[in-house]
Design an enzyme around this catalytic site. Structure first.
Site, short mmCIF file in Angstrom:
data_model
loop_
_atom_site.label_atom_id
_atom_site.label_comp_id
_atom_site.label_asym_id
_atom_site.label_seq_id
_atom_site.Cartn_x
_atom_site.Cartn_y
_atom_site.Cartn_z
N LYS A 76 38.17 -72.55 90.84
CA LYS A 76 36.71 -72.41 90.73
C LYS A 76 35.92 -73.11 91.83
O LYS A 76 34.80 -73.56 91.61
CB LYS A 76 36.24 -72.87 89.34
CG LYS A 76 36.87 -72.04 88.21
CD LYS A 76 36.29 -72.35 86.87
CE LYS A 76 35.52 -71.19 86.30
NZ LYS A 76 35.21 -71.31 84.88
N GLN B 158 45.88 -76.70 76.63
CA GLN B 158 45.00 -77.88 76.63
C GLN B 158 45.15 -78.62 77.98
O GLN B 158 45.36 -77.98 78.99
CB GLN B 158 45.29 -78.81 75.45
CG GLN B 158 44.90 -78.23 74.10
CD GLN B 158 45.89 -77.24 73.54
OE1 GLN B 158 47.07 -77.50 73.44
NE2 GLN B 158 45.41 -76.06 73.16
N LYS C 39 44.43 -72.42 83.60
CA LYS C 39 45.90 -72.36 83.49
C LYS C 39 46.41 -70.93 83.33
O LYS C 39 47.46 -70.58 83.84
CB LYS C 39 46.38 -73.20 82.29
CG LYS C 39 46.06 -74.68 82.43
CD LYS C 39 46.44 -75.43 81.18
CE LYS C 39 45.62 -75.05 79.97
NZ LYS C 39 44.19 -75.39 80.04
N ALA D 122 44.48 -72.73 72.11
CA ALA D 122 44.36 -72.40 73.53
C ALA D 122 43.66 -71.06 73.72
O ALA D 122 43.75 -70.18 72.86
CB ALA D 122 45.76 -72.34 74.15
N GLY D 123 42.99 -70.93 74.83
CA GLY D 123 42.40 -69.65 75.22
C GLY D 123 42.60 -69.52 76.71
O GLY D 123 41.96 -70.22 77.49
N HIS D 124 43.54 -68.66 77.12
CA HIS D 124 43.87 -68.52 78.54
C HIS D 124 43.43 -67.15 79.04
O HIS D 124 43.82 -66.13 78.49
CB HIS D 124 45.37 -68.71 78.75
CG HIS D 124 45.84 -70.10 78.42
ND1 HIS D 124 47.13 -70.52 78.57
CD2 HIS D 124 45.16 -71.18 77.95
CE1 HIS D 124 47.24 -71.80 78.20
NE2 HIS D 124 46.04 -72.21 77.81
N ASP E 63 40.96 -75.80 79.86
CA ASP E 63 40.15 -74.74 80.48
C ASP E 63 40.04 -74.86 81.99
O ASP E 63 39.03 -74.50 82.59
CB ASP E 63 38.74 -74.70 79.84
CG ASP E 63 38.82 -74.49 78.34
OD1 ASP E 63 39.70 -73.74 77.90
OD2 ASP E 63 38.01 -75.08 77.61
N GLU E 64 41.08 -75.35 82.61
CA GLU E 64 41.09 -75.53 84.07
C GLU E 64 41.37 -74.21 84.79
O GLU E 64 41.16 -74.11 86.00
CB GLU E 64 42.17 -76.54 84.47
CG GLU E 64 42.00 -77.94 83.90
CD GLU E 64 42.71 -78.11 82.55
OE1 GLU E 64 43.11 -77.09 81.96
OE2 GLU E 64 42.84 -79.26 82.10
N THR F 167 39.10 -76.92 67.13
CA THR F 167 38.92 -75.47 67.14
C THR F 167 39.02 -74.89 65.73
O THR F 167 38.87 -73.70 65.53
CB THR F 167 39.99 -74.81 68.03
OG1 THR F 167 41.28 -75.18 67.51
CG2 THR F 167 39.88 -75.28 69.48
P1 GDP Z 1 42.61 -72.06 80.68
O1 GDP Z 1 42.38 -72.36 79.25
O2 GDP Z 1 43.02 -73.26 81.47
O3 GDP Z 1 43.56 -70.91 80.90
O4 GDP Z 1 41.21 -71.61 81.27
P2 GDP Z 1 40.15 -70.61 80.56
O5 GDP Z 1 40.68 -69.23 80.67
O6 GDP Z 1 39.76 -71.10 79.22
O7 GDP Z 1 38.89 -70.83 81.50
C1 GDP Z 1 38.92 -70.59 82.86
C2 GDP Z 1 37.84 -69.56 83.21
O8 GDP Z 1 37.60 -69.60 84.60
C3 GDP Z 1 38.24 -68.13 82.90
O9 GDP Z 1 37.10 -67.42 82.51
C4 GDP Z 1 38.77 -67.63 84.23
O10 GDP Z 1 38.64 -66.22 84.38
C5 GDP Z 1 37.86 -68.33 85.18
N1 GDP Z 1 38.42 -68.64 86.51
C6 GDP Z 1 39.68 -69.06 86.81
N2 GDP Z 1 39.78 -69.33 88.12
C7 GDP Z 1 38.56 -69.08 88.67
C8 GDP Z 1 38.02 -69.20 89.98
O11 GDP Z 1 38.66 -69.61 90.93
N3 GDP Z 1 36.70 -68.86 90.13
C9 GDP Z 1 35.93 -68.42 89.10
N4 GDP Z 1 34.66 -68.13 89.35
N5 GDP Z 1 36.41 -68.30 87.85
C10 GDP Z 1 37.70 -68.64 87.64
P1 IMO Z 2 43.12 -74.42 76.66
O1 IMO Z 2 44.62 -74.22 76.58
C1 IMO Z 2 39.77 -77.05 75.84
C2 IMO Z 2 39.95 -79.46 72.18
C3 IMO Z 2 38.98 -79.14 71.05
C4 IMO Z 2 38.80 -80.52 70.45
C5 IMO Z 2 40.19 -81.12 70.57
C6 IMO Z 2 41.04 -81.00 69.31
O2 IMO Z 2 42.35 -73.16 76.60
O3 IMO Z 2 42.77 -75.30 77.81
P2 IMO Z 2 42.31 -78.97 68.15
O4 IMO Z 2 41.80 -77.68 67.61
O5 IMO Z 2 43.34 -78.82 69.23
O6 IMO Z 2 42.75 -79.93 67.09
O7 IMO Z 2 41.01 -79.67 68.83
O8 IMO Z 2 40.84 -80.43 71.64
N1 IMO Z 2 40.76 -78.31 72.63
C7 IMO Z 2 40.58 -77.68 73.81
N2 IMO Z 2 39.65 -77.84 74.76
N3 IMO Z 2 40.74 -76.15 76.01
C8 IMO Z 2 41.70 -75.99 75.09
O9 IMO Z 2 42.77 -75.19 75.27
C9 IMO Z 2 41.63 -76.75 73.90
N4 IMO Z 2 42.38 -76.82 72.78
C10 IMO Z 2 41.85 -77.79 72.03
O10 IMO Z 2 37.78 -78.61 71.55
O11 IMO Z 2 37.94 -81.28 71.26
MG MG Z 3 40.98 -72.17 77.76
#
Ligand code: GDP
Ligand code: IMO
Ligand code: MG
Length: 423
Positions: free
Chosen positions: A330, A223, A16, A39-41, A13-14, A128
């Site tokens: 962020k 991840q 990506k 994953a949730g991007h 959740d950085e 998840t």
């Molecule tokens: P991923 O799994 O690494 O793709 O990240 P996620 O989508 O799960 O979580 C990142 C969250 O931060 C999302 O809601 C993005 O819209 C948000 N985001 C990404 N970059 C920035 C940023 O620079 N500032 C803010 N405020 N939000 C951001």
């Molecule tokens: P993105 O791509 C954050 C975590 C789960 C759990 C562990 C194992 O959005 O960054 P799993 O279902 O993979 O067997 O769960 O890994 N986890 C994540 N945490 N972002 C993710 O994906 C994750 N995918 C799995 O919360 O701790």
């Molecule tokens: Mg994510």
């Protein structure tokens, strides 16, 4: 940039999705190489928000071919649903290519994931519950069912029947569940097969030909480094390799074709699920990071645990991935704080650790050695040039750069495509 890996440098959740979307503008292929719909991007384009779980983020660009490579685990129901939702919103997913070697997530994998977690009780991993662990378990036990098995109904049914012999024994005798039926599963999956088959190909060959023809390939990690099965905080990890090596193995590309490895790191850090987390904040600062950062899971809606940036972990990610650059996301969220802390090292039972402790057990008791940096208390979401950032924000970026020894080439200051500072 013929071939670039974008990967998570923390616990996922950085950002990506947004980073991949940024690079994908000039990419010919965007490749998911491991993981599945755990994953949730998130990608934000104007007032539209897209949350992708399996489809590579490159799908947003009409010239880009999204690829789901061999190292992924594919839940066909989820993928077809995602394809339909994207089409409804005007995104054309028809260029998607899926490796015939990718493994399928079966209904019993989801079931096993859920019941195994329930039985672990207090020791649960907090998965998840998408069936990821059980699907990779079957892959490594060499009894997995692959995308290519969908091409032959007889082989497919045989494999489901064989798998269920074992699975049903475990479900009924160990976990007290009802057995699952081969007919229902086969019927369901062969219906998906009809729709999936046009997307299936030899993706390793496709990418090799692309690279030879000078096409740009972007590998989109899911991840993050600390969730890596080999290099993460085992057992509180996912069941694949989100590190740079995973991009090669998972897509069938050799190392000499990779030019850049971009690590995506949030300006603070978060984690979903259980497991050690030295810089975790259990106070109002942690709550503020969660609320201001919108730190709720894209896949499960779970509240993410948040803390100050962990430089021990980021240095580790720089090392195990050979990061060439860092994309810091962020930074705008930190505008709310008078002072900002970062962890440079850990201590545990009087021992000082500059590196991740060798023994996982120690990490639980580690206290972060925090350095305090001055905040900037100014809205930076409108900044586009590095010089427009307040001095203390620049100091923060440069501090992280120096501590990791990796150039920070991009800093994002908001979730939208254009809310970005390139240095
Ligand atoms: P991923 O799994 O690494 O793709 O990240 P996620 O989508 O799960 O979580 C990142 C969250 O931060 C999302 O809601 C993005 O819209 C948000 N985001 C990404 N970059 C920035 C940023 O620079 N500032 C803010 N405020 N939000 C951001
Ligand atoms: P993105 O791509 C954050 C975590 C789960 C759990 C562990 C194992 O959005 O960054 P799993 O279902 O993979 O067997 O769960 O890994 N986890 C994540 N945490 N972002 C993710 O994906 C994750 N995918 C799995 O919360 O701790
Ligand atoms: Mg994510």
């Amino acid at each position: 940039m013929p071939a670039t890996i974008v990967l998570g440098a923390q616990w996922g959740d950085e950002g990506k999705g947004r980073v991949t979307d940024f690079f994908a503008e000039s990419a010919d292929f965007v490749v998911r190489f491991q993981g599945g719909n755990n994953a949730g991007h998130t990608i934000i384009i104007g007032d539209q928000r897209f949350a992708l779980s399996l489809t590579p983020s490159g799908v947003m660009y009409p010239e880009c071919t999204p690829v789901i490579a061999s190292g992924c685990v594919v839940d066909p129901k989820v993928l077809l649903n995602e394809i339909d939702r994207l089409s409804e919103r005007g995104v054309d997913p028809s260029r998607l290519r899926i490796s015939s070697n990718a493994h399928l997530i079966m209904p019993y994998h989801r079931k096993l994931d859920a019941v195994m977690e329930r039985y672990l009780g207090r020791n649960q991993i907090g998965t998840t519950k998408k069936g990821i662990g059980p699907a990779y378990t079957d892959k490594y036990a060499r009894r997995g069912i692959r995308v290519q098995d969908l091409f032959d109904p007889k082989i497919f049914r045989d494999k489901v029947e064989t798998a269920l012999e074992d699975v049903n024994r475990v479900l009924t005798r160990v976990y007290n569940q009802l057995p699952m039926g081969a007919d229902t599963i086969t019927e369901e999956y062969l219906e998906y097969a009809e729709r999936l088959i046009p997307f299936v190909t030899d993706t390793s060959l496709l990418l090799w030909e692309g690279i030879r023809a000078g096409k740009e390939v972007l590998f989109e990690g899911a991840q993050g480094t600390l969730l890596d099965i080999d290099h993460g905080t085992y057992p509180f990890v996912t069941s694949s390799n989100p590190t740079a090596g995973g991009a090669l193995v998972g897509s069938g590309i050799g190392p000499k074709d990779i030019d850049r490895v971009v690590g995506v790191a949030k300006a603070y850090i978060s984690r979903v699920g259980t497991g050690p987390f030295p810089t975790e904040l259990h106070d109002e600062t942690g709550d503020a990071l969660i609320e201001l950062g919108g730190e709720y899971g894209v896949v499960t809606g779970r509240r993410r645990r948040c803390g100050w940036l962990d430089l021990v972990a980021l240095r580790y990610a720089a090392r195990v991935n050979s990061l060439t650059e860092i994309f810091l996301t962020k930074l705008d969220i930190l505008s709310a704080f008078d002072t900002i802390k970062v962890a440079n090292a850990y201590t545990s039972s009087g021992t000082h650790y500059d590196e991740f402790p060798r023994q996982q057990r120690v990490l639980y008791d580690c206290e972060p050695v925090l350095e305090e940096l001055p905040g900037w208390r100014t809205d930076i979401t409108g900044c586009r040039d590095y010089d427009e950032l307040p001095e203390n924000a620049r100091r923060y970026v440069e501090y992280v750069e120096e501590a990791t020894g990796v150039p920070i080439r991009w800093v994002s200051v908001g979730p939208e495509r254009h809310q970005l500072v390139t240095r």
